[in-house]
Motif scaffolding. Structure first.
Motif, PDB file in Angstrom:
ATOM      1  N   SER A 109       0.833  -1.202   0.000  1.00  0.00           N
ATOM      2  CA  SER A 109       0.000   0.000   0.000  1.00  0.00           C
ATOM      3  C   SER A 109       0.867   1.251   0.000  1.00  0.00           C
ATOM      4  O   SER A 109       0.571   2.240  -0.681  1.00  0.00           O
ATOM      5  CB  SER A 109      -0.930   0.011   1.223  1.00  0.00           C
ATOM      6  OG  SER A 109      -1.841  -1.061   1.192  1.00  0.00           O
ATOM      7  N   ALA A 110       1.955   1.207   0.774  1.00  0.00           N
ATOM      8  CA  ALA A 110       2.858   2.355   0.848  1.00  0.00           C
ATOM      9  C   ALA A 110       3.644   2.549  -0.443  1.00  0.00           C
ATOM     10  O   ALA A 110       3.921   3.679  -0.849  1.00  0.00           O
ATOM     11  CB  ALA A 110       3.820   2.165   2.022  1.00  0.00           C
ATOM     12  N   LEU A 111       3.997   1.443  -1.101  1.00  0.00           N
ATOM     13  CA  LEU A 111       4.824   1.527  -2.296  1.00  0.00           C
ATOM     14  C   LEU A 111       4.025   1.773  -3.577  1.00  0.00           C
ATOM     15  O   LEU A 111       4.590   2.241  -4.571  1.00  0.00           O
ATOM     16  CB  LEU A 111       5.649   0.250  -2.460  1.00  0.00           C
ATOM     17  CG  LEU A 111       6.725   0.016  -1.394  1.00  0.00           C
ATOM     18  CD1 LEU A 111       7.384  -1.345  -1.603  1.00  0.00           C
ATOM     19  CD2 LEU A 111       7.775   1.124  -1.429  1.00  0.00           C
ATOM     20  N   HIS A 112       2.741   1.457  -3.564  1.00  0.00           N
ATOM     21  CA  HIS A 112       1.957   1.566  -4.800  1.00  0.00           C
ATOM     22  C   HIS A 112       1.979   2.971  -5.414  1.00  0.00           C
ATOM     23  O   HIS A 112       2.045   3.096  -6.645  1.00  0.00           O
ATOM     24  CB  HIS A 112       0.517   1.114  -4.561  1.00  0.00           C
ATOM     25  CG  HIS A 112      -0.287   1.008  -5.812  1.00  0.00           C
ATOM     26  ND1 HIS A 112      -1.222   1.958  -6.197  1.00  0.00           N
ATOM     27  CD2 HIS A 112      -0.270   0.087  -6.807  1.00  0.00           C
ATOM     28  CE1 HIS A 112      -1.745   1.611  -7.350  1.00  0.00           C
ATOM     29  NE2 HIS A 112      -1.191   0.484  -7.745  1.00  0.00           N
ATOM     30  N   PRO A 113       1.946   4.052  -4.619  1.00  0.00           N
ATOM     31  CA  PRO A 113       2.002   5.388  -5.233  1.00  0.00           C
ATOM     32  C   PRO A 113       3.393   5.781  -5.718  1.00  0.00           C
ATOM     33  O   PRO A 113       3.547   6.815  -6.363  1.00  0.00           O
ATOM     34  CB  PRO A 113       1.557   6.316  -4.086  1.00  0.00           C
ATOM     35  CG  PRO A 113       0.952   5.432  -3.051  1.00  0.00           C
ATOM     36  CD  PRO A 113       1.662   4.128  -3.169  1.00  0.00           C
ATOM     37  N   THR A 114       4.407   4.998  -5.400  1.00  0.00           N
ATOM     38  CA  THR A 114       5.787   5.328  -5.787  1.00  0.00           C
ATOM     39  C   THR A 114       6.118   4.736  -7.152  1.00  0.00           C
ATOM     40  O   THR A 114       5.272   4.120  -7.801  1.00  0.00           O
ATOM     41  CB  THR A 114       6.787   4.798  -4.739  1.00  0.00           C
ATOM     42  OG1 THR A 114       6.911   3.372  -4.865  1.00  0.00           O
ATOM     43  CG2 THR A 114       6.344   5.153  -3.325  1.00  0.00           C
ATOM     44  N   ALA A 115       7.377   4.860  -7.545  1.00  0.00           N
ATOM     45  CA  ALA A 115       7.817   4.300  -8.828  1.00  0.00           C
ATOM     46  C   ALA A 115       8.003   2.788  -8.776  1.00  0.00           C
ATOM     47  O   ALA A 115       8.201   2.157  -9.819  1.00  0.00           O
ATOM     48  CB  ALA A 115       9.134   4.952  -9.243  1.00  0.00           C
ATOM     49  N   VAL A 116       7.946   2.199  -7.593  1.00  0.00           N
ATOM     50  CA  VAL A 116       8.124   0.758  -7.462  1.00  0.00           C
ATOM     51  C   VAL A 116       6.873   0.035  -7.970  1.00  0.00           C
ATOM     52  O   VAL A 116       5.769   0.305  -7.482  1.00  0.00           O
ATOM     53  CB  VAL A 116       8.388   0.358  -5.998  1.00  0.00           C
ATOM     54  CG1 VAL A 116       8.627  -1.147  -5.886  1.00  0.00           C
ATOM     55  CG2 VAL A 116       9.574   1.129  -5.439  1.00  0.00           C
ATOM     56  N   PRO A 117       7.020  -0.864  -8.939  1.00  0.00           N
ATOM     57  CA  PRO A 117       5.842  -1.555  -9.477  1.00  0.00           C
ATOM     58  C   PRO A 117       5.362  -2.660  -8.528  1.00  0.00           C
ATOM     59  O   PRO A 117       6.049  -3.662  -8.323  1.00  0.00           O
ATOM     60  CB  PRO A 117       6.342  -2.145 -10.798  1.00  0.00           C
ATOM     61  CG  PRO A 117       7.818  -2.322 -10.600  1.00  0.00           C
ATOM     62  CD  PRO A 117       8.264  -1.250  -9.651  1.00  0.00           C
ATOM     63  N   VAL A 118       4.211  -2.454  -7.938  1.00  0.00           N
ATOM     64  CA  VAL A 118       3.587  -3.465  -7.081  1.00  0.00           C
ATOM     65  C   VAL A 118       2.108  -3.549  -7.448  1.00  0.00           C
ATOM     66  O   VAL A 118       1.529  -2.582  -7.945  1.00  0.00           O
ATOM     67  CB  VAL A 118       3.734  -3.128  -5.578  1.00  0.00           C
ATOM     68  CG1 VAL A 118       5.181  -3.177  -5.135  1.00  0.00           C
ATOM     69  CG2 VAL A 118       3.109  -1.778  -5.252  1.00  0.00           C
ATOM     70  N   ALA A 129      10.243   7.267   5.436  1.00  0.00           N
ATOM     71  CA  ALA A 129       9.400   8.178   6.206  1.00  0.00           C
ATOM     72  C   ALA A 129       8.326   8.804   5.325  1.00  0.00           C
ATOM     73  O   ALA A 129       7.149   8.886   5.703  1.00  0.00           O
ATOM     74  CB  ALA A 129      10.257   9.261   6.858  1.00  0.00           C
ATOM     75  N   ALA A 130       8.723   9.235   4.132  1.00  0.00           N
ATOM     76  CA  ALA A 130       7.756   9.849   3.219  1.00  0.00           C
ATOM     77  C   ALA A 130       6.689   8.860   2.787  1.00  0.00           C
ATOM     78  O   ALA A 130       5.546   9.245   2.511  1.00  0.00           O
ATOM     79  CB  ALA A 130       8.483  10.409   1.997  1.00  0.00           C
ATOM     80  N   ALA A 148      19.473   3.251   5.837  1.00  0.00           N
ATOM     81  CA  ALA A 148      18.463   2.194   5.704  1.00  0.00           C
ATOM     82  C   ALA A 148      17.436   2.544   4.631  1.00  0.00           C
ATOM     83  O   ALA A 148      17.105   3.706   4.402  1.00  0.00           O
ATOM     84  CB  ALA A 148      17.768   1.965   7.032  1.00  0.00           C
ATOM     85  N   THR A 149      16.948   1.494   3.981  1.00  0.00           N
ATOM     86  CA  THR A 149      15.882   1.625   2.994  1.00  0.00           C
ATOM     87  C   THR A 149      14.861   0.528   3.242  1.00  0.00           C
ATOM     88  O   THR A 149      15.058  -0.340   4.095  1.00  0.00           O
ATOM     89  CB  THR A 149      16.414   1.459   1.554  1.00  0.00           C
ATOM     90  OG1 THR A 149      16.816   0.081   1.376  1.00  0.00           O
ATOM     91  CG2 THR A 149      17.590   2.375   1.280  1.00  0.00           C
ATOM     92  N   VAL A 150      13.784   0.550   2.475  1.00  0.00           N
ATOM     93  CA  VAL A 150      12.895  -0.609   2.446  1.00  0.00           C
ATOM     94  C   VAL A 150      13.661  -1.733   1.756  1.00  0.00           C
ATOM     95  O   VAL A 150      14.198  -1.562   0.664  1.00  0.00           O
ATOM     96  CB  VAL A 150      11.595  -0.308   1.672  1.00  0.00           C
ATOM     97  CG1 VAL A 150      10.704  -1.558   1.621  1.00  0.00           C
ATOM     98  CG2 VAL A 150      10.849   0.850   2.315  1.00  0.00           C
TER      99      VAL A 150
END
Length: 360
Positions: free
Chosen positions: A98-107, A169-170, A222-224
């Motif tokens: 849910s957190a990654l879906h709005p980002t450039a990461v394809p999920v 965080a964002a 650190a990253t996801v």
């Protein structure tokens, strides 16, 4: 095409008996109960009776393809008879995609989370069905030809750059893990896992574990972290792009180079008869691990000089996983073909880990 999860890092053992399936559903999922819940919580999503099919080959959590004849979705739930909720946390998986879906990461787009176990016998979540192929073998990539194979594999490195560029965080994931002391905890965890399934001599494994502890690198910011990032854990589209990254059950906040080290380890594996580790290394056009690392370094700007440690650690983890499977095989707790050959593979991973660390 189907929307399967990855081939497992290791062959699955037979699950304990779990909740019964519906009259027309696979084990662990009652289509009518699911439909009733979706009609209450997501009105208009489903237009008719549901049929469901268990998608084979997942790591541990169960994945189903569901359709009403018009639309298609994917349902994820813990394995049947699961005991430790923290090991199969649907809320956690749903949260990260849910957190990654709005980002450039394809999920895949997450659609609904249900933590009420009375619906299908466990918590579950529903996400969109994504068209794509999880490439698992060199033969599959060979059919694409060298140019497309190169594009597919390098696209995997680019996707890892995208993932590690996300600001936790964002994205609302600042508390998704404990980055401080991440590598120490990982090394300690896998050492304990080894002791829990150790009933024979494994020359070199204690030396590898100790050497990893003595040469512990300083982690970057650190990253996801995906935790099991490799080619057969993504869906590749007809245009050779990564359409979706799957199987987030091991994700956390931590050292991004653990993802890269694991990807390198998988990328340099040659096919070994009897090995449960999928490999695409032999396909014409497949980039060398060094080129994958260079692509990641150029895209991310990270210092990758300590990568041999991370790759050696990946070998250690896989050795521990395979030894655990061998141990369960000796206790008669595995069902299926090929388990008798797993034990012989463990020394190969130990040797590769030691060599990688020494040559690094």
């Amino acid at each position: 095409m189907s929307h399967p999860p990855s081939r497992p890092t290791s062959p699955a053992t037979s699950p304990p008996a779990g909740p019964p399936s519906g009259e027309d559903g696979p084990p662990g999922l009652d289509p009518e109960a699911l439909r009733a819940h979706l009609e209450r919580e997501a009105p208009g999503l489903v237009r008719g009776p549901l049929t469901a099919e268990l998608i084979e080959g997942g790591r541990s959590n169960l994945t189903y393809a569901v359709t009403d004849g018009v639309g298609r979705w994917v349902v994820r739930r813990p394995p049947l008879g699961h005991v430790l909720a923290t090991a199969h946390d649907m809320r956690r998986e749903h949260r990260v995609i849910s957190a990654l879906h709005p980002t450039a990461v394809p999920v895949p787009e997450p659609l609904l989370l249900c933590e009420d176990e009375s619906v299908i016998g466990s918590p579950f979540y529903v996400m969109e069905f994504v068209e794509g192929t999880p490439f698992r073998t060199a033969e599959q990539l060979t059919a694409l030809g060298p140019e497309r194979t190169r594009r597919v594999v390098l696209g995997l490195a680019d996707t890892l750059v995208q993932l590690h560029a996300v600001d936790p965080a964002a994205a609302g994931l600042a508390d998704f893990g404990r980055p401080e002391g991440f590598l120490e905890r990982q090394l300690r965890r896998w050492g304990k896992q080894l002791e829990a399934s150790r009933d024979r001599e494994l020359p070199g494994i204690d030396a590898l574990h100790a050497a990893l502890g003595e040469a512990l690198p300083h982690s970057p910011a650190a990253t996801v972290v995906h935790g099991d990032f490799r080619l057969d854990n993504v869906l590749t589209g007809a245009d050779d792009s990564v359409r979706a990254v799957l199987d987030w059950e091991m994700s956390t906040l931590g050292d991004p180079l653990t993802d890269l080290g694991l990807l390198v380890m998988y990328s340099e594996q040659e096919a070994v008869p009897g090995s449960p580790i999928s490999t695409t290394r032999g396909a014409p056009g497949h980039p060398d691990p060094a080129e994958i690392v260079e692509r990641y370094a150029a895209g991310s700007g990270r210092d990758v000089s300590a990568l041999p440690w991370y790759t050696a650690f990946a070998y250690f983890k896989l050795a521990v996983i395979l030894e655990g499977i061998h141990y369960r095989y000796t206790l008669g707790q595995t069902v299926g073909a090929g388990f008798d050959r797993i034990g012989a593979l463990v020394p190969l991973f130990i040797d590769n880990g030691l060599t990688t660390l020494q040559e690094g």
